[in-house]
Design a protein around this motif. Structure first.
Motif, PDB file in Angstrom:
ATOM      1  N   GLY A 164       1.886   6.666  -6.986  1.00 17.10           N
ATOM      2  CA  GLY A 164       0.882   7.614  -7.448  1.00 17.10           C
ATOM      3  C   GLY A 164       1.383   9.045  -7.454  1.00 17.10           C
ATOM      4  N   LYS A 165       2.311   9.344  -6.552  1.00 17.62           N
ATOM      5  CA  LYS A 165       2.869  10.695  -6.496  1.00 17.62           C
ATOM      6  C   LYS A 165       4.051  10.895  -7.428  1.00 17.62           C
ATOM      7  CE  LYS A 165       1.516  11.341  -1.650  1.00 17.62           C
ATOM      8  NZ  LYS A 165       1.995  11.628  -0.276  1.00 17.62           N
TER       9      LYS A 165
ATOM     10  N   LYS B  98       1.006   4.252  -2.930  1.00 19.15           N
ATOM     11  CA  LYS B  98       0.882   5.700  -2.716  1.00 19.15           C
ATOM     12  C   LYS B  98       2.070   6.458  -3.284  1.00 19.15           C
ATOM     13  CE  LYS B  98      -1.910   5.356   1.504  1.00 19.15           C
ATOM     14  NZ  LYS B  98      -1.968   5.667   2.958  1.00 19.15           N
ATOM     15  N   ALA B  99       3.261   5.933  -3.053  1.00 16.07           N
ATOM     16  CA  ALA B  99       4.459   6.601  -3.569  1.00 16.07           C
ATOM     17  C   ALA B  99       4.469   6.632  -5.087  1.00 16.07           C
ATOM     18  CB  ALA B  99       5.718   5.909  -3.032  1.00 16.07           C
TER      19      ALA B  99
ATOM     20  N   LEU C 210       0.829  -1.215   0.000  1.00 14.57           N
ATOM     21  CA  LEU C 210       0.000   0.000   0.000  1.00 14.57           C
ATOM     22  C   LEU C 210       0.860   1.261   0.000  1.00 14.57           C
ATOM     23  CD1 LEU C 210      -2.797  -1.079   2.522  1.00 14.57           C
ATOM     24  CD2 LEU C 210      -2.933  -0.990   0.033  1.00 14.57           C
ATOM     25  N   ASN C 211       1.938   1.261   0.774  1.00 12.58           N
ATOM     26  CA  ASN C 211       2.833   2.432   0.797  1.00 12.58           C
ATOM     27  C   ASN C 211       3.497   2.636  -0.554  1.00 12.58           C
ATOM     28  OD1 ASN C 211       2.241   2.935   3.480  1.00 12.58           O
ATOM     29  ND2 ASN C 211       3.940   1.695   4.236  1.00 12.58           N
TER      30      ASN C 211
END
Length: 468
Positions: free
Chosen positions: A38-39, A35-36, A31-32
């Motif tokens: 996606g940025k 997120k990374a 999950l982390n």
């Protein structure tokens, strides 16, 4: 055998069925990484066309300019929460204003982390290669912390530039400590000590002491250094020393007037009524500065401007409030010697403040400054000032005092003044009781006195309550 291809998010291989893939999708590490990812900007955004890259650079430059403006004008960082939004509304056709995305946190980081160090590095590189002068001053902020401000002056790009070098918090303000701080700053930044050709500061003994001052310690190392004290500060010291010849209660009188109104909205409102009644434009009383003695000029002007309304106010205050401070101020207002001293200060400080303002101008006026100071010296020497006059000669002395500066003028009497003079001669009579009876020469048939009845009744009832 691998049932699933290598995942893009995690550099690992998964062997199993759908259950294993679902379980991995709930893993915190996965999950982390999602997120990374996606940025992470796409590669296409980094490979921009020249026109697009030019637009991005223009937006960055606009953000930096806004930060420079905030820092240069010493404005609060909170302003950056609304200023970019205001620019978007003011300039809807500007693509740069639309794309500025910055608030106070980003502005603070840009100023303290990028702009500040960059400008300081630029200044240090300049000082390593040119001759320069140091301008220093010790100051105390609101938290009673002592700091030393260091400004440099040198020639760059065809003009003289004053650049802020450092602000250092100090614990001891002895000349030795201040000199060591300045010396350490130059050594730590690799600035040659021999490049210092001038030193300027105020005229305090810590800075300008001949034996142990900071300037004396500079001369021990750099015999060629040029030392310049603050001319404005010297003028201030001369004025302060001359003012000691005046009675101390004159300056205290101005402070007492301010203190009487400082913390009372009721008194300020009542003073405003008196000012309107006396046909004066309402103003508040000003506070005399403890450190800037020349600011007394504005205080004196304000008191002289409202002298009549102040007498009206303190006559009522001394009667109704019956406070010792009110009676003391009223006695001073009714004492013509106090007004005489204030008129003297008003005259002298006007001359001194004009020269002081010229000394503080940013544009150079070296050819005329010496003439201005010499003219001030001659003017003060030519005037004969008195220290004390009593009895019937006081009014005559005051009249002669102002005639020194008065330009001769022709007296022209208007028809209204001539009519008024003739009217008094014809209508003034002496009553059987020995009193003069004078008729008022109104210029109109029905003069409008304004709404003075309400104020008069209010004063009358207040006096009546006081006497009952």
């Amino acid at each position: 055998m691998d049932r699933f291809p290598i995942l893009q998010i995690l550099p690992i291989k998964l062997i199993g069925n759908k259950f294993h893939l679902t379980r991995h999708g709930k893993n915190s590490l996965h999950l982390n990484r999602v997120k990374a990812a996606g940025k992470t900007p796409a590669i296409s955004t980094l490979l921009q066309e020249p026109s697009q890259q030019k637009k991005v650079n223009a937006i960055k430059e606009a953000e930096l300019r806004l930060c420079c403006y905030i820092a240069e004008q010493n404005l609060p960082m909170l302003l950056m929460d609304t200023l970019p939004l205001l620019n978007k509304e003011l300039y809807p056709d500007s693509n740069i204003a639309k794309n500025i995305n910055m608030k106070r946190l980003k502005a603070t980081k840009l100023i303290t982390g990028i702009l500040g160090p960059a400008f300081k590095t630029e200044i240090i590189n300049d000082l390593k290669n040119v001759k320069f002068s140091l301008i220093t001053d010790e100051t105390t902020d609101l938290s009673v912390k002592k700091s030393l401000v260091i400004v440099t002056r040198y020639w760059r790009q065809g003009q003289t530039q004053d650049r802020f070098l450092d602000l250092v918090e100090v614990e001891e303000v002895t000349s030795e400590d201040l000199f060591n701080i300045i010396k350490n700053i130059l050594v730590e930044n690799g600035i040659p000590f021999d490049n210092v050709i001038g030193f300027a500061s105020d005229n305090a003994s810590t800075m300008m002491g001949v034996v142990k001052g900071v300037q004396a310690r500079f001369k021990e190392i750099l015999s060629h250094i040029y030392v310049q004290g603050c001319t404005c500060h010297s003028l201030h010291l001369c004025s302060s020393a001359a003012a000691k010849k005046l009675p101390n209660n004159v300056e205290q009188f101005t402070r007492d007037i301010y203190a009487y109104f400082a913390h009372s909205s009721k008194r300020i409102s009542e003073l405003k009524e008196c000012q309107i009644f006396a046909n004066e434009k309402p103003h508040k009383m000003l506070h005399p500065s403890q450190t800037r003695w020349l600011s007394l000029k504005n205080v004196v002007d304000r008191i002289l401007e409202h002298w009549n309304s102040l007498i009206l106010f303190f006559q009522r205050a001394a009667l109704e409030d019956n406070l010792p401070s009110a009676r003391s101020i009223l006695n001073a207002l009714q004492n013509i010697e106090y007004k005489l001293y204030l008129l003297f200060l008003d005259y002298v400080l006007e001359l001194i403040n004009k020269v002081n303002m010229e000394l503080q101008l940013e544009s150079p006026k070296l050819p005329i400054l010496l003439n201005r100071i010499l003219a001030l010296h001659r003017t003060l020497k030519q005037k004969t000032f008195f220290t004390k006059t009593s009895g019937s000669n006081l009014d005559l002395t005051l009249e002669k005092f102002w005639e020194v500066e008065k330009v001769p003028e022709v007296v022209c009497i208007s028809p209204e003044e001539e009519y008024c003079h003739k009217y008094f001669e014809e209508t003034t009579t002496l009553s059987p009781q020995g009193r003069y009876v004078v008729s008022l020469p109104f210029g109109v048939v029905s003069p409008d006195f304004g709404d003075t009845r309400t104020m008069a009744l209010k004063r009358f009832y207040a006096l009546e309550r006081r006497l009952l």
